[in-house]
Design a protein around this motif. Structure first.
Motif, mmCIF file in Angstrom:
data_model
loop_
_atom_site.group_PDB
_atom_site.id
_atom_site.type_symbol
_atom_site.label_atom_id
_atom_site.label_comp_id
_atom_site.label_asym_id
_atom_site.label_seq_id
_atom_site.Cartn_x
_atom_site.Cartn_y
_atom_site.Cartn_z
ATOM 1 N N LEU A 51 7.083 5.138 5.007
ATOM 2 C CA LEU A 51 6.046 5.564 4.078
ATOM 3 C C LEU A 51 6.621 5.734 2.685
ATOM 4 O O LEU A 51 7.730 6.233 2.525
ATOM 5 C CB LEU A 51 5.435 6.893 4.526
ATOM 6 N N GLY A 60 0.842 -1.185 0.000
ATOM 7 C CA GLY A 60 0.000 0.000 0.000
ATOM 8 C C GLY A 60 0.874 1.231 0.000
ATOM 9 O O GLY A 60 1.664 1.436 -0.895
ATOM 10 N N SER A 61 0.752 2.040 1.032
ATOM 11 C CA SER A 61 1.546 3.262 1.108
ATOM 12 C C SER A 61 2.720 3.108 2.064
ATOM 13 O O SER A 61 3.338 4.073 2.434
ATOM 14 C CB SER A 61 0.661 4.410 1.562
ATOM 15 N N ARG A 117 -0.410 -4.317 7.693
ATOM 16 C CA ARG A 117 -1.514 -4.185 6.734
ATOM 17 C C ARG A 117 -2.729 -3.530 7.385
ATOM 18 O O ARG A 117 -3.426 -2.754 6.751
ATOM 19 C CB ARG A 117 -1.896 -5.557 6.182
ATOM 20 N N ARG A 118 -2.994 -3.879 8.649
ATOM 21 C CA ARG A 118 -4.146 -3.286 9.349
ATOM 22 C C ARG A 118 -3.925 -1.821 9.697
ATOM 23 O O ARG A 118 -4.863 -1.043 9.744
ATOM 24 C CB ARG A 118 -4.454 -4.078 10.629
ATOM 25 N N GLN A 161 -1.621 0.458 8.153
ATOM 26 C CA GLN A 161 -0.987 1.354 7.185
ATOM 27 C C GLN A 161 -1.826 2.577 6.827
ATOM 28 O O GLN A 161 -1.292 3.692 6.739
ATOM 29 C CB GLN A 161 -0.567 0.600 5.939
ATOM 30 N N SER A 162 -3.130 2.438 6.655
ATOM 31 C CA SER A 162 -3.930 3.616 6.298
ATOM 32 C C SER A 162 -3.989 4.607 7.453
ATOM 33 O O SER A 162 -3.964 5.822 7.254
ATOM 34 C CB SER A 162 -5.338 3.216 5.848
ATOM 35 N N ASP A 163 -4.029 4.096 8.699
ATOM 36 C CA ASP A 163 -4.035 4.980 9.873
ATOM 37 C C ASP A 163 -2.708 5.728 10.007
ATOM 38 O O ASP A 163 -2.684 6.911 10.356
ATOM 39 C CB ASP A 163 -4.285 4.182 11.158
ATOM 40 N N LEU A 181 -0.598 6.530 7.571
ATOM 41 C CA LEU A 181 -0.530 7.549 6.521
ATOM 42 C C LEU A 181 -1.440 8.735 6.852
ATOM 43 O O LEU A 181 -1.025 9.891 6.750
ATOM 44 C CB LEU A 181 -0.909 6.945 5.169
ATOM 45 N N ARG A 182 -2.667 8.440 7.264
ATOM 46 C CA ARG A 182 -3.611 9.515 7.583
ATOM 47 C C ARG A 182 -3.093 10.373 8.741
ATOM 48 O O ARG A 182 -3.130 11.598 8.681
ATOM 49 C CB ARG A 182 -4.971 8.918 7.930
ATOM 50 N N ASP A 203 4.704 7.006 -0.812
ATOM 51 C CA ASP A 203 3.478 7.346 -1.495
ATOM 52 C C ASP A 203 3.715 8.643 -2.255
ATOM 53 O O ASP A 203 4.474 9.502 -1.812
ATOM 54 C CB ASP A 203 2.371 7.506 -0.440
#
Length: 197
Positions: free
Chosen positions: A29, A5-6, A173-174, A176-178, A180-181, A31
């Motif tokens: 990171l 992902g990112s 994986r769980r 990664q979006s947190d 980055l955000r 991205d």
């Protein structure tokens, strides 16, 4: 370097003995949005860059703690995974960056010392039992010509072009979006302070 992902991870496999070039995983990171933000920060003053590094260090520190908790609660060999997780270190960078593994030593029950990086990939991805017995013999077993030694989990299930893993990659994986955000929101706050001192 493998991109998740990112979040990018760089794996380097060292020797399976207690050498100083033991395996490492670097998490950071990666991205296009992150790169654009970093380019914008080059135009800001030194304090903005320092604040961004502080933010990244805080996020990376939380991720290290999360990996340590994940290692303690893993189903397979939590003591071994916890030792490897203790080798996780935060790098001071403008994006959250950590390394796991390396040459930090672990004392075995027979008195040998082995690098955390030598157990890293065994702990995370497992191994075929026959390979474990060959590679991780202790001194008594070597003298007697027997197989055995360190034990690790069975090979983790296949996923994508590799294996799923047990406590680093599933957790990553769980989260990664947190991660980055949280970093992008924090970077925006730092930039706002710089624009409006």
């Amino acid at each position: 370097m493998a991109r998740i992902g990112s979040v990018t991870t760089r794996s380097s496999r060292g020797a399976t003995t207690s050498s100083s070039n033991a395996g490492k995983i670097t998490v950071r990171l990666d991205d296009s949005d992150v790169k654009a933000i970093l380019r914008a920060f080059t135009k800001m003053d030194k304090q903005a860059s320092t604040d961004l590094k502080d933010l990244s260090k805080e996020i990376a520190g939380d991720l290290v703690q999360d990996f340590r908790n994940s290692a303690r609660s893993t189903r397979w060999y939590p003591k071994q995974a916890s030792f490897v997780a203790q080798s996780a270190r935060v790098a001071r960078d403008r994006t959250p960056s950590i390394t796991i593994g390396g040459s930090k030593r672990y004392s075995t029950s027979d008195g040998r010392r082995i690098a955390a990086g030598s157990l890293l990939f065994l702990s995370e991805f497992g191994s075929l039992p026959s390979k474990q017995r060959e590679r991780f013999r202790n001194r008594k077993q070597e003298k007697a010509g027997k197989l055995g030694g360190f034990q690790g989990p069975p090979r983790s299930p296949a996923e994508g072009r590799g294996n799923r893993g047990y406590w680093i990659f599933p957790r990553l994986r769980r989260l990664q979006s947190d991660i980055l955000r949280r970093w992008i929101n924090g970077a925006q706050k730092v930039a706002d302070v710089w624009k409006n001192p």
